[in-house]
Write a protein that holds these residues in place. Structure first.
Motif, PDB file in Angstrom:
ATOM      1  N   LEU A 143       9.009 -17.514  -5.816  1.00  0.00           N
ATOM      2  CA  LEU A 143       7.751 -17.002  -5.258  1.00  0.00           C
ATOM      3  C   LEU A 143       7.892 -15.506  -4.969  1.00  0.00           C
ATOM      4  N   ILE A 144       6.978 -14.745  -5.560  1.00  0.00           N
ATOM      5  CA  ILE A 144       6.918 -13.303  -5.262  1.00  0.00           C
ATOM      6  C   ILE A 144       5.640 -13.037  -4.477  1.00  0.00           C
ATOM      7  N   VAL A 145       5.797 -12.477  -3.284  1.00  0.00           N
ATOM      8  CA  VAL A 145       4.652 -12.142  -2.430  1.00  0.00           C
ATOM      9  C   VAL A 145       4.503 -10.622  -2.386  1.00  0.00           C
ATOM     10  N   LEU A 146       3.272 -10.166  -2.566  1.00  0.00           N
ATOM     11  CA  LEU A 146       2.995  -8.725  -2.611  1.00  0.00           C
ATOM     12  C   LEU A 146       2.072  -8.321  -1.474  1.00  0.00           C
ATOM     13  N   ASP A 147       2.457  -7.256  -0.780  1.00  0.00           N
ATOM     14  CA  ASP A 147       1.550  -6.617   0.174  1.00  0.00           C
ATOM     15  C   ASP A 147       1.193  -5.261  -0.420  1.00  0.00           C
ATOM     16  N   THR A 148      -0.014  -4.783  -0.156  1.00  0.00           N
ATOM     17  CA  THR A 148      -0.400  -3.458  -0.644  1.00  0.00           C
ATOM     18  C   THR A 148      -1.439  -2.886   0.307  1.00  0.00           C
ATOM     19  N   MET A 149      -2.028  -1.757  -0.047  1.00  0.00           N
ATOM     20  CA  MET A 149      -3.041  -1.185   0.840  1.00  0.00           C
ATOM     21  C   MET A 149      -4.068  -0.392   0.037  1.00  0.00           C
ATOM     22  N   ASN A 150      -5.183  -0.051   0.684  1.00  0.00           N
ATOM     23  CA  ASN A 150      -6.280   0.646   0.018  1.00  0.00           C
ATOM     24  C   ASN A 150      -5.842   1.974  -0.615  1.00  0.00           C
ATOM     25  N   PHE A 151      -4.865   2.670  -0.030  1.00  0.00           N
ATOM     26  CA  PHE A 151      -4.392   3.944  -0.571  1.00  0.00           C
ATOM     27  C   PHE A 151      -4.009   3.813  -2.048  1.00  0.00           C
ATOM     28  N   TRP A 152      -3.332   2.702  -2.404  1.00  0.00           N
ATOM     29  CA  TRP A 152      -2.900   2.515  -3.800  1.00  0.00           C
ATOM     30  C   TRP A 152      -4.067   2.137  -4.700  1.00  0.00           C
ATOM     31  N   MET A 153      -5.084   1.525  -4.127  1.00  0.00           N
ATOM     32  CA  MET A 153      -6.282   1.202  -4.932  1.00  0.00           C
ATOM     33  C   MET A 153      -6.980   2.497  -5.348  1.00  0.00           C
ATOM     34  N   GLU A 154      -6.846   3.495  -4.477  1.00  0.00           N
ATOM     35  CA  GLU A 154      -7.544   4.753  -4.724  1.00  0.00           C
ATOM     36  C   GLU A 154      -6.710   5.732  -5.540  1.00  0.00           C
ATOM     37  N   THR A 155      -5.378   5.574  -5.522  1.00  0.00           N
ATOM     38  CA  THR A 155      -4.526   6.578  -6.176  1.00  0.00           C
ATOM     39  C   THR A 155      -3.658   6.017  -7.308  1.00  0.00           C
ATOM     40  N   ALA A 156      -3.481   4.701  -7.380  1.00  0.00           N
ATOM     41  CA  ALA A 156      -2.549   4.145  -8.380  1.00  0.00           C
ATOM     42  C   ALA A 156      -3.034   2.785  -8.880  1.00  0.00           C
ATOM     43  N   MET A 157      -4.338   2.704  -9.148  1.00  0.00           N
ATOM     44  CA  MET A 157      -4.926   1.404  -9.503  1.00  0.00           C
ATOM     45  C   MET A 157      -4.304   0.778 -10.757  1.00  0.00           C
ATOM     46  N   PRO A 158      -4.047   1.563 -11.839  1.00  0.00           N
ATOM     47  CA  PRO A 158      -3.432   0.919 -13.019  1.00  0.00           C
ATOM     48  C   PRO A 158      -2.071   0.283 -12.698  1.00  0.00           C
ATOM     49  N   ASP A 159      -1.250   0.975 -11.901  1.00  0.00           N
ATOM     50  CA  ASP A 159       0.044   0.391 -11.514  1.00  0.00           C
ATOM     51  C   ASP A 159      -0.145  -0.845 -10.635  1.00  0.00           C
ATOM     52  N   LEU A 160      -1.124  -0.760  -9.756  1.00  0.00           N
ATOM     53  CA  LEU A 160      -1.388  -1.902  -8.879  1.00  0.00           C
ATOM     54  C   LEU A 160      -1.841  -3.110  -9.708  1.00  0.00           C
ATOM     55  N   GLU A 161      -2.698  -2.861 -10.686  1.00  0.00           N
ATOM     56  CA  GLU A 161      -3.122  -3.957 -11.573  1.00  0.00           C
ATOM     57  C   GLU A 161      -1.935  -4.554 -12.320  1.00  0.00           C
ATOM     58  N   ALA A 162      -0.999  -3.688 -12.712  1.00  0.00           N
ATOM     59  CA  ALA A 162       0.181  -4.172 -13.441  1.00  0.00           C
ATOM     60  C   ALA A 162       1.050  -5.053 -12.537  1.00  0.00           C
ATOM     61  N   VAL A 163       1.255  -4.637 -11.300  1.00  0.00           N
ATOM     62  CA  VAL A 163       2.120  -5.440 -10.429  1.00  0.00           C
ATOM     63  C   VAL A 163       1.415  -6.742 -10.031  1.00  0.00           C
ATOM     64  N   LEU A 164       0.080  -6.699  -9.926  1.00  0.00           N
ATOM     65  CA  LEU A 164      -0.661  -7.926  -9.583  1.00  0.00           C
ATOM     66  C   LEU A 164      -0.433  -9.025 -10.623  1.00  0.00           C
ATOM     67  N   LYS A 165      -0.227  -8.621 -11.870  1.00  0.00           N
ATOM     68  CA  LYS A 165       0.010  -9.613 -12.939  1.00  0.00           C
ATOM     69  C   LYS A 165       1.385 -10.263 -12.830  1.00  0.00           C
ATOM     70  N   LYS A 166       2.280  -9.641 -12.051  1.00  0.00           N
ATOM     71  CA  LYS A 166       3.658 -10.117 -11.982  1.00  0.00           C
ATOM     72  C   LYS A 166       3.984 -10.894 -10.709  1.00  0.00           C
ATOM     73  N   VAL A 167       2.991 -11.025  -9.809  1.00  0.00           N
ATOM     74  CA  VAL A 167       3.304 -11.674  -8.533  1.00  0.00           C
ATOM     75  C   VAL A 167       2.550 -13.000  -8.392  1.00  0.00           C
ATOM     76  N   ASP A 168       3.043 -13.844  -7.483  1.00  0.00           N
ATOM     77  CA  ASP A 168       2.430 -15.164  -7.278  1.00  0.00           C
ATOM     78  C   ASP A 168       1.398 -15.153  -6.171  1.00  0.00           C
ATOM     79  N   LEU A 169       1.628 -14.316  -5.162  1.00  0.00           N
ATOM     80  CA  LEU A 169       0.755 -14.338  -3.989  1.00  0.00           C
ATOM     81  C   LEU A 169       0.488 -12.912  -3.517  1.00  0.00           C
ATOM     82  N   LEU A 170      -0.779 -12.600  -3.345  1.00  0.00           N
ATOM     83  CA  LEU A 170      -1.150 -11.306  -2.777  1.00  0.00           C
ATOM     84  C   LEU A 170      -1.591 -11.510  -1.333  1.00  0.00           C
ATOM     85  N   MET A 171      -1.182 -10.570  -0.481  1.00  0.00           N
ATOM     86  CA  MET A 171      -1.526 -10.604   0.934  1.00  0.00           C
ATOM     87  C   MET A 171      -2.211  -9.284   1.263  1.00  0.00           C
ATOM     88  N   VAL A 172      -3.494  -9.346   1.593  1.00  0.00           N
ATOM     89  CA  VAL A 172      -4.232  -8.120   1.935  1.00  0.00           C
ATOM     90  C   VAL A 172      -5.142  -8.403   3.121  1.00  0.00           C
TER      91      VAL A 172
END
Lengths: 308, 308
Positions: A143-172
């Protein structure tokens, strides 16, 4: 089963309506490790600190079964520093200072003895670094759990989309879920997020509890109704650490066990906010945690069989 | 056991992000009566309407066991009219028009055949009128529930304080609880409100559920996680009517039964918001209500015995 926690270890300056503290240890991985270590050993920490990070805090973590081989110490730089001011409602805060310091150079390395970990908690960090940790693992965790924040949605969305494909659970939190999906309805946002990758989603609503989504199932855990929230700093990371620590202890990642893990994380977080920083987590006894979990159950349980 | 419901019967014009309706029946006592009548008969209504209030709506209420002897019909005035606009978040709204019309003359009268009612639901009204109803009752009901709003805190606080001393349970939303007590913490606000009179308190948090306080006990009921809230108008009154209707059916006012009553009220309210006005309440089948209550239980229940 072993657990890797990735994130910051830092100093915080915090001012709330109830008091202030000029320098206290903090950071997402610090809180997560303290919380997770109540349930599982070892907790394998990946972070970066400066020359000023206190040895006694590192010893305290080690005594709790937290391994520090993955914590890089930079000899000529200071630790990450954050200063925040909480408003009267305690749900909103202003960031007054963010000194990245060592965080500018952070290139997380997974030590050899961390390989094979069954659980991975990726605390809020630049998405590129989160991907780097995943790619260094020779065996995919259960199980891979990911936490992130709005800052990355605004500045690094392509990378965030890439990591979202690799994790099992997102926590926001709720506002992040809305920003990520451009959907106001959290139910619609939840559907959209799961189309982006994670099969599981936890939406945190602060004093209004947390929702867990998987398939067509939803679970809701209230926040504990505290008379006073003294300092909310670290509550989300403590929740995350308690959640994944509980799962790692049993190795059971069924939806039913995730519900229990959310209650464990919520209970842990409800202690965290009672004092500044990690003070309360350091002194927490298992009996207290057990009693609070019982109160959580009483808070929402009602007898079966309504007479309609 | 019989139940008296007091409040407005009105016309509403409603605009939400999903649509608009120029004229639909509404009012606190209308919603409360529809909801309560699912559980208990008779529901004894006290209200005031103008010459324009539709006969078919009165017949629909009577068919559901709602008695209308206490509803005064004014021959030369229009019914109370409210026009509101909901914002994107559906939790906030602007009142665009409030035409009091018949409400200016409202002097509620308790008909003789209503005497002896065991339950009394005082919907949001001028506190003086709520006191008048209580004083007309020859026998104190087993449970008096009061709804109110911030407007009366700002314009009629002495009267509101007087009525608070005469009721058993106050039902307000979170911002009203804070305004009434000048306490941000809802737990502290709850203590202070109970010092003002009511032994029981329900704080409604809209999409974030509701809290019930009594003595040192707290119960939390989530709101049902709907994909879309179509029109929140009347949700609070429907909750109130469902809550007290459920209690009146059994006559059991224990804390345990109040928990069930809150779930019943929450389930009822979750249907109310699915369509404009009282549309959904009129077509609701008992089976649907039962299924939703089951979903409420699944939403928060978790297995006992956490492994700490």
């Amino acid at each position: 089963m072993s657990l890797i926690t990735v994130g910051t270890m830092a100093f915080d300056a915090i001012e709330t309506p109830f008091g202030k503290v000029n320098k206290i240890v903090g950071g997402s991985a610090l809180y997560a490790a303290y919380a997770a270590s109540y349930f599982v050993k070892p907790v394998q920490q990946i972070s970066i600190i400066g020359y000023d990070f206190p040895d006694e805090e590192l010893e305290s973590l080690q005594q709790r079964g937290v391994q520090l081989e993955g914590v890089e110490k930079v000899a000529d730089k200071k630790s990450f520093f954050w200063k925040g001011l909480y408003h009267q409602d305690m749900n909103t805060r202003d960031t007054l200072i963010t000194d990245l310091n060592v965080l500018e150079d952070f290139d997380p390395r997974v030590p050899d003895n961390y390989q094979g970990a069954a659980f991975l908690m990726l605390g809020n960090l630049m998405p590129k670094l989160q991907i780097s940790v995943i790619e260094q693992l020779k065996q995919k965790p259960r199980l891979i759990v990911l936490d992130t924040m709005n800052f990355w949605m605004e500045t690094a969305m392509p990378d965030l989309e890439a990591v979202l494909k690799k994790v099992d659970l997102l926590m926001v939190n709720d506002s992040e879920a809305r920003e990520l999906t451009q959907q106001y309805s959290l139910i619609k946002a939840a559907k959209k997020i799961r189309e982006m990758g994670p099969k599981y989603l936890i939406i945190k609503k602060g004093e209004n509890g947390a929702l867990l989504f998987h398939g067509d199932k939803v679970f809701f855990a209230p926040a504990f109704p505290l008379e006073e929230v003294f300092d909310p700093t670290g509550a989300g990371d403590t929740f995350a650490g308690g959640f994944i620590g509980y799962l790692a202890k049993s190795g059971d990642i069924s939806f039913e066990n995730m519900k229990k893990a959310i209650i464990a994380g919520s209970a842990m977080a409800s202690f965290c906010v009672e004092k500044f920083g990690n003070t309360r987590l350091k002194e927490l006894a298992k009996e207290e945690l057990n009693d609070r979990i019982q109160l959580f159950r009483e808070l929402t349980s009602f007898e079966t069989g309504l007479d309609l």
